[in-house]
Design a protein around this motif. Structure first.
Motif, PDB file in Angstrom:
ATOM      1  N   PHE A 119       0.858  -1.183   0.000  1.00  0.00           N
ATOM      2  CA  PHE A 119       0.000   0.000   0.000  1.00  0.00           C
ATOM      3  C   PHE A 119       0.895   1.233   0.000  1.00  0.00           C
ATOM      4  CE2 PHE A 119      -2.914   3.149   1.740  1.00  0.00           C
ATOM      5  CZ  PHE A 119      -4.039   2.892   0.973  1.00  0.00           C
ATOM      6  N   CYS A 121       2.537   2.452  -2.871  1.00  0.00           N
ATOM      7  CA  CYS A 121       3.699   1.923  -3.611  1.00  0.00           C
ATOM      8  C   CYS A 121       4.437   2.983  -4.416  1.00  0.00           C
ATOM      9  CB  CYS A 121       3.238   0.820  -4.560  1.00  0.00           C
ATOM     10  SG  CYS A 121       2.095   1.442  -5.821  1.00  0.00           S
ATOM     11  N   ARG A 125       9.369   2.157  -6.692  1.00  0.00           N
ATOM     12  CA  ARG A 125      10.774   2.097  -6.249  1.00  0.00           C
ATOM     13  C   ARG A 125      11.095   0.706  -5.702  1.00  0.00           C
ATOM     14  NH1 ARG A 125      13.499   2.206  -1.485  1.00  0.00           N
ATOM     15  NH2 ARG A 125      11.479   1.925  -0.484  1.00  0.00           N
ATOM     16  N   ASP A 142      -1.901   3.172  -4.780  1.00  0.00           N
ATOM     17  CA  ASP A 142      -1.386   4.510  -4.480  1.00  0.00           C
ATOM     18  C   ASP A 142      -2.415   5.521  -4.998  1.00  0.00           C
ATOM     19  OD1 ASP A 142       1.698   5.494  -3.624  1.00  0.00           O
ATOM     20  OD2 ASP A 142       0.477   7.043  -4.588  1.00  0.00           O
ATOM     21  N   SER A 162      -6.000   4.052  -4.833  1.00  0.00           N
ATOM     22  CA  SER A 162      -6.369   4.319  -3.454  1.00  0.00           C
ATOM     23  C   SER A 162      -7.203   5.605  -3.405  1.00  0.00           C
ATOM     24  CB  SER A 162      -5.101   4.452  -2.609  1.00  0.00           C
ATOM     25  OG  SER A 162      -5.431   4.703  -1.277  1.00  0.00           O
ATOM     26  N   LEU A 181       5.055   1.247   3.589  1.00  0.00           N
ATOM     27  CA  LEU A 181       6.341   1.873   3.889  1.00  0.00           C
ATOM     28  C   LEU A 181       6.268   3.376   3.644  1.00  0.00           C
ATOM     29  CD1 LEU A 181       9.295   1.560   4.703  1.00  0.00           C
ATOM     30  CD2 LEU A 181       9.836   1.116   2.318  1.00  0.00           C
ATOM     31  N   SER A 182       6.480   4.111   4.724  1.00  0.00           N
ATOM     32  CA  SER A 182       6.594   5.574   4.661  1.00  0.00           C
ATOM     33  C   SER A 182       5.321   6.269   4.164  1.00  0.00           C
ATOM     34  CB  SER A 182       7.794   5.981   3.794  1.00  0.00           C
ATOM     35  OG  SER A 182       8.171   7.295   4.102  1.00  0.00           O
ATOM     36  N   HIS A 186       4.032  10.621   6.756  1.00  0.00           N
ATOM     37  CA  HIS A 186       3.527  11.802   6.047  1.00  0.00           C
ATOM     38  C   HIS A 186       2.107  12.205   6.463  1.00  0.00           C
ATOM     39  CE1 HIS A 186       6.884  11.987   3.188  1.00  0.00           C
ATOM     40  NE2 HIS A 186       6.852  10.661   3.214  1.00  0.00           N
ATOM     41  N   GLU A 238       7.919  15.505  -0.266  1.00  0.00           N
ATOM     42  CA  GLU A 238       8.603  15.367  -1.563  1.00  0.00           C
ATOM     43  C   GLU A 238       7.626  15.479  -2.727  1.00  0.00           C
ATOM     44  OE1 GLU A 238       7.655  12.795   0.240  1.00  0.00           O
ATOM     45  OE2 GLU A 238       6.661  11.522  -1.226  1.00  0.00           O
ATOM     46  N   LEU A 242       0.426  16.230  -4.038  1.00  0.00           N
ATOM     47  CA  LEU A 242      -0.528  15.905  -2.972  1.00  0.00           C
ATOM     48  C   LEU A 242      -0.719  17.093  -2.032  1.00  0.00           C
ATOM     49  CD1 LEU A 242       0.604  12.248  -2.137  1.00  0.00           C
ATOM     50  CD2 LEU A 242      -1.220  13.005  -3.668  1.00  0.00           C
ATOM     51  N   TYR A 247      -0.883  15.291   3.374  1.00  0.00           N
ATOM     52  CA  TYR A 247       0.329  14.497   3.125  1.00  0.00           C
ATOM     53  C   TYR A 247       1.507  15.457   3.268  1.00  0.00           C
ATOM     54  CZ  TYR A 247       3.671  11.408   0.767  1.00  0.00           C
ATOM     55  OH  TYR A 247       4.766  10.614   0.463  1.00  0.00           O
ATOM     56  N   TRP A 278      15.563   2.447   6.018  1.00  0.00           N
ATOM     57  CA  TRP A 278      16.353   3.658   5.731  1.00  0.00           C
ATOM     58  C   TRP A 278      17.166   4.078   6.957  1.00  0.00           C
ATOM     59  CZ3 TRP A 278      11.229   4.820   3.215  1.00  0.00           C
ATOM     60  CH2 TRP A 278      11.289   4.660   1.828  1.00  0.00           C
TER      61      TRP A 278
HETATM   62  C1  LIG Z   1       7.292   8.373   0.789  1.00  0.00           C
HETATM   63  S1  LIG Z   1       6.335   7.678  -0.456  1.00  0.00           S
HETATM   64  C2  LIG Z   1       6.796   5.972  -0.296  1.00  0.00           C
HETATM   65  C3  LIG Z   1       6.485   5.181  -1.524  1.00  0.00           C
HETATM   66  C4  LIG Z   1       6.832   3.687  -1.416  1.00  0.00           C
HETATM   67  N1  LIG Z   1       6.190   3.081  -0.278  1.00  0.00           N
HETATM   68  C5  LIG Z   1       8.326   3.471  -1.346  1.00  0.00           C
HETATM   69  O1  LIG Z   1       8.801   2.991  -0.334  1.00  0.00           O
HETATM   70  O2  LIG Z   1       9.002   3.781  -2.316  1.00  0.00           O
HETATM   71  C6  LIG Z   1       4.698   7.675   0.162  1.00  0.00           C
HETATM   72  C7  LIG Z   1       3.647   7.279  -0.839  1.00  0.00           C
HETATM   73  O3  LIG Z   1       2.368   7.342  -0.197  1.00  0.00           O
HETATM   74  C8  LIG Z   1       1.435   7.636  -1.197  1.00  0.00           C
HETATM   75  N2  LIG Z   1       0.150   8.025  -0.604  1.00  0.00           N
HETATM   76  C9  LIG Z   1      -0.192   9.188  -0.022  1.00  0.00           C
HETATM   77  N3  LIG Z   1      -1.470   9.177   0.367  1.00  0.00           N
HETATM   78  C10 LIG Z   1      -1.960   7.951   0.029  1.00  0.00           C
HETATM   79  C11 LIG Z   1      -3.229   7.324   0.158  1.00  0.00           C
HETATM   80  N4  LIG Z   1      -4.246   7.961   0.721  1.00  0.00           N
HETATM   81  N5  LIG Z   1      -3.389   6.080  -0.318  1.00  0.00           N
HETATM   82  C12 LIG Z   1      -2.330   5.431  -0.893  1.00  0.00           C
HETATM   83  N6  LIG Z   1      -1.117   5.974  -1.042  1.00  0.00           N
HETATM   84  C13 LIG Z   1      -0.928   7.217  -0.591  1.00  0.00           C
HETATM   85  C14 LIG Z   1       2.128   8.739  -1.962  1.00  0.00           C
HETATM   86  O4  LIG Z   1       1.508   8.978  -3.190  1.00  0.00           O
HETATM   87  C15 LIG Z   1       3.544   8.176  -2.055  1.00  0.00           C
HETATM   88  O5  LIG Z   1       3.694   7.407  -3.213  1.00  0.00           O
END
Ligand SMILES: C[S@@+](CC[C@H](N)C(=O)[O-])C[C@H]1O[C@@H](n2cnc3c(N)ncnc32)[C@H](O)[C@@H]1O
Length: 292
Positions: A119, A121, A125, A142, A162, A181-182, A186, A238, A242, A247, A278
């Motif tokens: 979730f 994604c 990456r 995503d 999502s 993850l991560s 946010h 980043e 959004l 976020y 990380w």
């Molecule tokens: C820091 S990135 C991490 C991406 C991935 N997990 C990785 O490790 O490369 C956080 C991700 O959360 C996604 N995101 C934010 N709000 C979301 C939501 N409501 N549902 C699903 N994804 C979401 C963002 O679009 C972004 O791609």
């Protein structure tokens, strides 16, 4: 990512040669990449042409990178990164080993995982490393426009869009492992409980919800301090697309993480591992019971 102006003529020449003289085109793209190591146009062309200098030749995964990938842009902006494409691809490899170590500790090896929802994604990456080891078993989600189509088409995973609000999320199944993850790094803390409950609802009974949060000590290293509730939230991230109020960037004490999980889910934390991902993200694993 803006491509360096000076290599535009080189890229144009390469593009015109691509169909008739792919070897020459490849040589020009490789030259462009030497001049601008963050040039995704050249990188993706080398991948497309099957050029011997492509990353996929030795990494043996799909190495195409989407031009809207914010994580790639973040790495490319970092003064520490002299080879952003290599660093981005290596970063996903690192996540694979970090995830495998955690799952070993939980006695639920990755390769025995029947179904996995990645979730949040992004543009894959990590997905590009995960999909080949669990063929037919990975689903992704995503909210970024184009991300879900990209991971589906490039990495062969199932994928669904999502929603920004957890109440509007429609998950098409339940999974043995839901890996996030991560995302909580946010989301504002006020949104955590509903997200925790929603994501727990996507886990099969007996399965795992695996999340990451910023580590408490990492906050000091990043130069931020908490409010009286143990929370720091900044409306910026980043992502240029959004909504930064929904976020942004979130850091908390470990107590906040544990209290929010306890309030949202009537389930003890199965494993809390500091700095598992990380430099500064803690992993939290929760085993979801039959009643969730
Ligand atoms: C820091 S990135 C991490 C991406 C991935 N997990 C990785 O490790 O490369 C956080 C991700 O959360 C996604 N995101 C934010 N709000 C979301 C939501 N409501 N549902 C699903 N994804 C979401 C963002 O679009 C972004 O791609």
């Amino acid at each position: 990512m803006g491509t360096a102006e000076s290599i535009q003529p080189l890229l144009r020449r390469a593009a015109t040669l691509e169909s008739e003289q792919p070897d020459q085109a490849g040589a020009l793209y490789a030259q462009a990449l030497v001049q601008d190591p963050a040039c995704l146009t050249a990188h993706n062309a080398l991948e497309r042409l099957g050029h011997r200098q492509r990353f996929s030749h030795w990494m043996r995964i799909n190495c195409r990178i989407h031009p809207d990938d914010d994580i790639f842009a973040f790495i490319a902006r970092s003064p520490e990164s002299t080879n952003p494409i290599r660093d981005y691809l290596a970063d996903g490899w690192r996540t694979l080993s970090e995830l495998m170590l955690l799952l070993e500790a939980l006695d639920q090896p990755l390769l025995k995982t029947e179904s996995l929802l990645e979730f949040a994604c992004g543009f894959g990456r990590f997905t590009r490393h995960l999909a080949p080891v669990l063929p037919g078993r990975v689903t992704c989600a995503d909210v970024l426009p184009g991300s879900v189509d990209f991971v589906r088409e490039q990495f062969g995973v199932a994928a669904f869009e999502s929603a920004m609000a957890p109440e509007r999320l429609r998950v098409p199944g339940r999974y043995d492992l839901v890996f996030v993850l991560s995302l909580f790094t946010h989301l504002p803390v006020s949104a955590w409980r509903t997200w925790l409950q929603t994501l727990a609802g996507a886990v099969k009974p007996g399965g795992l919800l695996l999340l990451s949060f910023h580590n408490e000590q990492a906050a000091a290293e990043f130069g931020v301090s908490f409010d009286d509730s143990g929370i720091f939230f900044q409306p910026s991230s980043e992502s240029p697309t959004l909504d930064a109020q929904r976020y942004g960037t979130t850091l908390t004490t470990r107590k906040v993480i544990e209290d929010e999980i306890a309030a949202a889910l009537d389930t003890p934390i199965a494993l809390y591992r500091e700095r598992a991902f990380w430099v500064g993200q803690d992993a939290v694993a929760i085993r979801i019971g039959d009643s969730s």
